[in-house]
Write an enzyme that holds these catalytic residues in place. Structure first.
Site, short mmCIF file in Angstrom:
data_model
loop_
_atom_site.label_atom_id
_atom_site.label_comp_id
_atom_site.label_asym_id
_atom_site.label_seq_id
_atom_site.Cartn_x
_atom_site.Cartn_y
_atom_site.Cartn_z
N ARG A 56 56.41 -77.93 27.17
CA ARG A 56 56.37 -78.03 28.63
C ARG A 56 57.74 -78.42 29.16
O ARG A 56 58.38 -79.31 28.61
CB ARG A 56 55.36 -79.10 29.04
CG ARG A 56 54.00 -78.54 29.34
CD ARG A 56 52.98 -79.61 29.53
NE ARG A 56 53.32 -80.58 30.57
CZ ARG A 56 52.48 -81.53 30.99
NH1 ARG A 56 51.28 -81.61 30.47
NH2 ARG A 56 52.85 -82.40 31.90
N LYS A 112 45.85 -88.89 26.87
CA LYS A 112 44.67 -88.74 27.74
C LYS A 112 44.05 -87.35 27.59
O LYS A 112 42.84 -87.22 27.49
CB LYS A 112 45.05 -88.88 29.22
CG LYS A 112 45.62 -90.18 29.64
CD LYS A 112 45.81 -90.23 31.15
CE LYS A 112 46.71 -89.17 31.74
NZ LYS A 112 48.12 -89.24 31.40
N ARG A 161 59.09 -89.54 34.72
CA ARG A 161 57.62 -89.57 34.81
C ARG A 161 57.10 -90.95 34.44
O ARG A 161 56.11 -91.44 35.01
CB ARG A 161 57.02 -88.50 33.90
CG ARG A 161 57.32 -87.10 34.42
CD ARG A 161 56.98 -86.04 33.41
NE ARG A 161 55.56 -85.89 33.21
CZ ARG A 161 55.01 -85.32 32.13
NH1 ARG A 161 55.78 -84.88 31.16
NH2 ARG A 161 53.72 -85.22 32.02
N ARG A 200 46.23 -90.83 40.50
CA ARG A 200 47.53 -91.32 40.03
C ARG A 200 48.17 -92.26 41.03
O ARG A 200 49.25 -92.78 40.78
CB ARG A 200 48.46 -90.14 39.80
CG ARG A 200 48.60 -89.69 38.34
CD ARG A 200 49.56 -88.54 38.35
NE ARG A 200 50.22 -88.25 37.13
CZ ARG A 200 49.81 -87.32 36.25
NH1 ARG A 200 48.70 -86.68 36.43
NH2 ARG A 200 50.56 -87.07 35.20
N ARG A 206 55.37 -82.71 21.52
CA ARG A 206 54.18 -82.10 22.12
C ARG A 206 54.36 -80.58 22.26
O ARG A 206 55.43 -80.11 22.63
CB ARG A 206 53.94 -82.72 23.50
CG ARG A 206 52.71 -82.18 24.17
CD ARG A 206 52.08 -83.18 25.07
NE ARG A 206 52.73 -83.25 26.37
CZ ARG A 206 52.20 -83.88 27.40
NH1 ARG A 206 51.04 -84.50 27.28
NH2 ARG A 206 52.84 -83.94 28.54
P1 AMP Z 1 49.95 -83.98 33.74
O1 AMP Z 1 49.62 -82.67 33.11
O2 AMP Z 1 48.71 -84.78 34.06
O3 AMP Z 1 50.97 -84.78 32.98
O4 AMP Z 1 50.60 -83.64 35.18
C1 AMP Z 1 51.82 -82.94 35.26
C2 AMP Z 1 52.40 -83.07 36.65
O5 AMP Z 1 51.47 -82.56 37.63
C3 AMP Z 1 52.70 -84.48 37.11
O6 AMP Z 1 53.95 -84.97 36.62
C4 AMP Z 1 52.70 -84.30 38.63
O7 AMP Z 1 53.89 -83.66 39.08
C5 AMP Z 1 51.55 -83.32 38.83
N1 AMP Z 1 50.25 -84.03 38.98
C6 AMP Z 1 49.16 -83.95 38.16
N2 AMP Z 1 48.17 -84.74 38.61
C7 AMP Z 1 48.63 -85.34 39.73
C8 AMP Z 1 48.08 -86.29 40.64
N3 AMP Z 1 46.86 -86.80 40.47
N4 AMP Z 1 48.86 -86.69 41.69
C9 AMP Z 1 50.08 -86.18 41.89
N5 AMP Z 1 50.68 -85.31 41.06
C10 AMP Z 1 49.96 -84.88 39.98
#
Ligand code: AMP
Length: 213
Positions: A159, A17, A170, A92, A127
């Site tokens: 990360r 994404k 996740r 989410r 990644r």
């Molecule tokens: P991402 O970079 O989008 O994979 O997000 C990394 C982490 O940030 C996720 O595993 C959640 O812990 C938190 N996070 C990001 N976006 C959201 C969201 N919309 N709702 C809740 N937690 C989020």
């Protein structure tokens, strides 16, 4: 394309994404908004929000809806979103999607990028991210032109939540809490599905074609 794009990119963590969001952002001149990136910046700079979000992110759990809804509300109020935007990683959960409706945000397109779980786990181990400029790479599928360094020169890092055991958590969270959004947006008639391909440019071609439809 002359229409205004207000796009949500859905998909499991690691489905690509973020990279698609960057490409579409550049092509159409609209901001790509990643709640994950905003939270990681808040953690790095030690704000109160960052401190409270840290344990959730590290365990692969979702940060509470109220926190991320607040982040998105503030971000969408900025003037660069007037021309359209891409949401990467938000919503989410169903309550987050309902909050967008309540804010009066009219999403035009939702694209779900589909990649099987076993491929996701393999992909996440490759990644690499830049802590300075936020760019994302993959050692095999989307390598940096600078080898172990970002195109901006900063050394690339892994990360902490890309560790295999956290990735499995996740993915569980994605299937339980985020995947129901496909049904939510399908009922609104704006869901499009893209099958994630091995090659980045092939996925991009499918994503752009989905936006043209
Ligand atoms: P991402 O970079 O989008 O994979 O997000 C990394 C982490 O940030 C996720 O595993 C959640 O812990 C938190 N996070 C990001 N976006 C959201 C969201 N919309 N709702 C809740 N937690 C989020």
């Amino acid at each position: 394309m002359s229409r205004k794009i207000k796009l949500i990119l859905l998909g499991a963590p690691g489905a690509g994404k973020g990279t698609q969001a960057e490409i579409i952002s550049e092509k159409f001149g609209i901001p790509a908004i990643s709640t994950g990136a905003i939270i990681r910046e808040a953690i790095a700079s030690g704000t109160d929000m960052g401190k409270s979000a840290k344990s959730y992110i590290e365990s692969g759990a979702l940060v509470p809806d109220s926190v991320v809804i607040g982040i998105i509300k503030d971000r969408l109020a900025e003037s660069d979103c007037d021309a359209g935007f891409i949401l990467d990683g938000f919503p989410r959960t169903v309550p987050q999607a309902e909050a967008l409706d309540e804010m009066g945000v009219e999403i035009t397109d939702v694209i779900s990028i589909e990649v099987p779980d076993e491929k996701i786990v393999a992909r996440m181990s490759g990644r690499r991210v830049c802590k300075k400029c936020g760019s994302t790479f993959h050692i095999e599928y989307n390598p940096s032109k600078n080898g172990d360094n970002c195109v901006c020169g900063e050394p690339l890092t892994i990360r902490s939540d890309d560790a295999p055991e956290v990735v499995l958590d996740r993915l569980r969270v994605y299937h339980d809490q985020t995947e129901p959004l496909k049904d939510f947006y399908s009922k609104k008639g704006i869901l499009k599905t893209v099958i994630g391909q091995e090659k980045l440019e092939d996925t991009t071609a499918l994503t752009l074609a989905a936006l043209e439809k």
